[in-house]
Design an enzyme around this catalytic site. Sequence first.
Site, PDB file in Angstrom:
ATOM      1  N   LYS A  16       4.624   0.911   9.248  1.00  0.00           N
ATOM      2  CA  LYS A  16       4.568   2.074   8.626  1.00  0.00           C
ATOM      3  C   LYS A  16       4.088   3.245   9.744  1.00  0.00           C
ATOM      4  O   LYS A  16       4.492   4.463   9.483  1.00  0.00           O
ATOM      5  CB  LYS A  16       3.684   1.893   7.394  1.00  0.00           C
ATOM      6  CG  LYS A  16       4.691   1.236   6.453  1.00  0.00           C
ATOM      7  CD  LYS A  16       4.157   1.178   4.933  1.00  0.00           C
ATOM      8  CE  LYS A  16       3.008   0.107   5.094  1.00  0.00           C
ATOM      9  NZ  LYS A  16       2.457   0.189   3.357  1.00  0.00           N
ATOM     10  N   ARG A  27       5.133 -12.726  10.010  1.00  0.00           N
ATOM     11  CA  ARG A  27       5.752 -11.318   9.463  1.00  0.00           C
ATOM     12  C   ARG A  27       7.242 -11.384  10.288  1.00  0.00           C
ATOM     13  O   ARG A  27       7.512 -11.823  11.507  1.00  0.00           O
ATOM     14  CB  ARG A  27       5.108 -10.072   9.791  1.00  0.00           C
ATOM     15  CG  ARG A  27       4.590  -9.861  11.200  1.00  0.00           C
ATOM     16  CD  ARG A  27       3.598  -9.128  11.361  1.00  0.00           C
ATOM     17  NE  ARG A  27       3.960  -7.611  10.834  1.00  0.00           N
ATOM     18  CZ  ARG A  27       3.291  -6.881   9.717  1.00  0.00           C
ATOM     19  NH1 ARG A  27       2.282  -7.582   9.181  1.00  0.00           N
ATOM     20  NH2 ARG A  27       3.603  -5.718   9.719  1.00  0.00           N
ATOM     21  N   GLU A  73       0.967  -1.134  -0.113  1.00  0.00           N
ATOM     22  CA  GLU A  73       0.086  -0.031   0.150  1.00  0.00           C
ATOM     23  C   GLU A  73       0.848   1.117  -0.127  1.00  0.00           C
ATOM     24  O   GLU A  73       1.556   1.216   0.940  1.00  0.00           O
ATOM     25  CB  GLU A  73      -0.945  -0.058   1.185  1.00  0.00           C
ATOM     26  CG  GLU A  73      -1.836   1.203   1.114  1.00  0.00           C
ATOM     27  CD  GLU A  73      -2.829   1.099   2.274  1.00  0.00           C
ATOM     28  OE1 GLU A  73      -2.739   0.267   3.333  1.00  0.00           O
ATOM     29  OE2 GLU A  73      -3.588   2.278   2.337  1.00  0.00           O
TER      30      GLU A  73
END
Length: 564
Positions: A271, A261, A36
């Site tokens: 982020k 992850r 994204e």
Amino acid sequence: MSSDFTPPPNFIRTRIIEDNESGRFGGRVMTRFPPEPNGYLHIGHAKSICLNFGLAQEFGGLCNFRFDDTNPSKEDIEYVESIQADVRWLGFDWGDRLYYASDYFERLYEWAVELIRKGRAYVDHLTADEIREYRGTLTQSGRNSPYRDRSVEESLALFEKMRSGEFQDGECVLRTRIDMSSPNLNMRDPVMYRIKHDEHHRTGRRWCIYPMYDYAHGLSDSIEGITHSICTMEYEDHRPLYDWYLDALGVYHPQQIEFARLNLSYTVMSKRKLLQLVREGQVSGWDDPRMPTLAGMRRRGYTPEAIRNFCERIGVGKKESLVDLALLEFCLREDLNRRARRFMAVLRPLRVVIENYPEGQTEELEAVNNPEDGSMGTRKVPFSRVLYIERDDFMENPPKKFYRLAPGREVRLRYAYFVRCVGVVKDDATGEVVELRCSYDPETRGGGAPDGRQVKATLHWVSTDHAQPAEVRLYDRLFTRENPADAEEGLDFKDYINPRSLEVLSDCRVEPALASVSVGDPLQFERLGYFCLDPDSAGGRLVFNRAVTLRDTWAKIQKGESVG
Ligand code: ATP
Ligand code: MG
């Protein structure tokens, strides 16, 4: 660990092999990397990039690059550009397969209309808070919205009005009609579309309704013919919904596979948190060399090879863990040791006058560029009567284990001569040592004594008349806590920022050859670590970043030794 290391098992690889054997996707392998564009990529993304592009490469397939640009309020063209630059820098190529979820907005809209027609979606006027309240909890079933059973025609008309901008943000949403009593909360009539009167970086004001991730993602995968849609574990509970949309529409059906992850010690990997550090000026920007972003790591002196190697070593599993920063640094040292050219630089200069060396004379001494790789050749380093050495390579009253320079003691100057300290000049007022007087032995040129006498230390140095002034930036971990995201009660990750994560040394001296290196060249300053030229260097000003010290803590951790 050594370079001839075998990658750990990867369960995704195993599943692809199984699918290829069963012919499930006709032997095709098609993955995608779907960032994204709402921030810069970090080392966690590198794991996903290496995995997706790596598997495609390994199986003779392809990996698409797709921007998941479905939330205009957080996205920006700056991110679109930096993300592509970072993936390319990491060494991956998506050919002409650069896609955007926003390319599919029309198609996604048509599919939404189809779901309404099938009675599987409806326009709802509950507020966001009400929707949350009606959703229920893990132990309590949800309740149907009062709008759930409105007619297909009514929903169709309202959805069209949503699209044409007749409602304000939040006035209504399109919801999927699934099951408000499902044990999986994601299946309790999830929202498909929301209204956002925002400017989108690609579609401008063409749309004021935007699809939710779960709806857009699987269908984008389907459109692109993805075979294995690899994502992180938090989407495991969303997989039934991913499957539901594809089945309800009867379209091509990729397989979603989740993996754990990457988390790295002494840093944060979200982020949102990284954006906070940037916005609040805790760091100089997304590319601050202390950031775990690819842009920051590149500026710090990381190489793509070191990062790819790290991603291979950590493996792919289902269980989350915190990977030791020392492993990442190990991978960097291993790579830089092979490729970095060696130089001499003095970070905290102390003047040395060689009393018996002729005034005005300069010699060019031969220095090896990389002892690991003879093909990198040699260079000339100028030597003269007045030099700089490192301030902490001298002690007036040395303790027992200090073997470097001290009054009366002899040491080797790298690539040059043996020198002996014969005098110390001090500042009258402060008593600080400001200069050393030394003598040299002309017989020891190149660093060995014909009479076989030994010295216990070899020091780096630069010639004062030839050296270039430079600024050197030394970095330490950005946080003092191993897992800053897991803050103690009442505290926040920013409470653990390391106040000593950056040390700027503005009065360094480096050997003249360093004036002609470029940003991106891997460098070693002998005895001090691996460095690189910072882009702040301009107009003859030299600024260097230390990527990592020479000391390898990881190898010691592996051997079970203490690393104090
Ligand atoms: P963040 O949590 O940092 O905000 P994100 O998941 O929102 O990251 P995306 O742009 O959606 O960021 O991520 C693109 C891809 O990278 C996704 O497939 C995601 O699963 C993967 N990814 C993100 N963070 C990590 C991580 N720490 N380790 C491995 N893969 C990751
Ligand atoms: Mg995401």
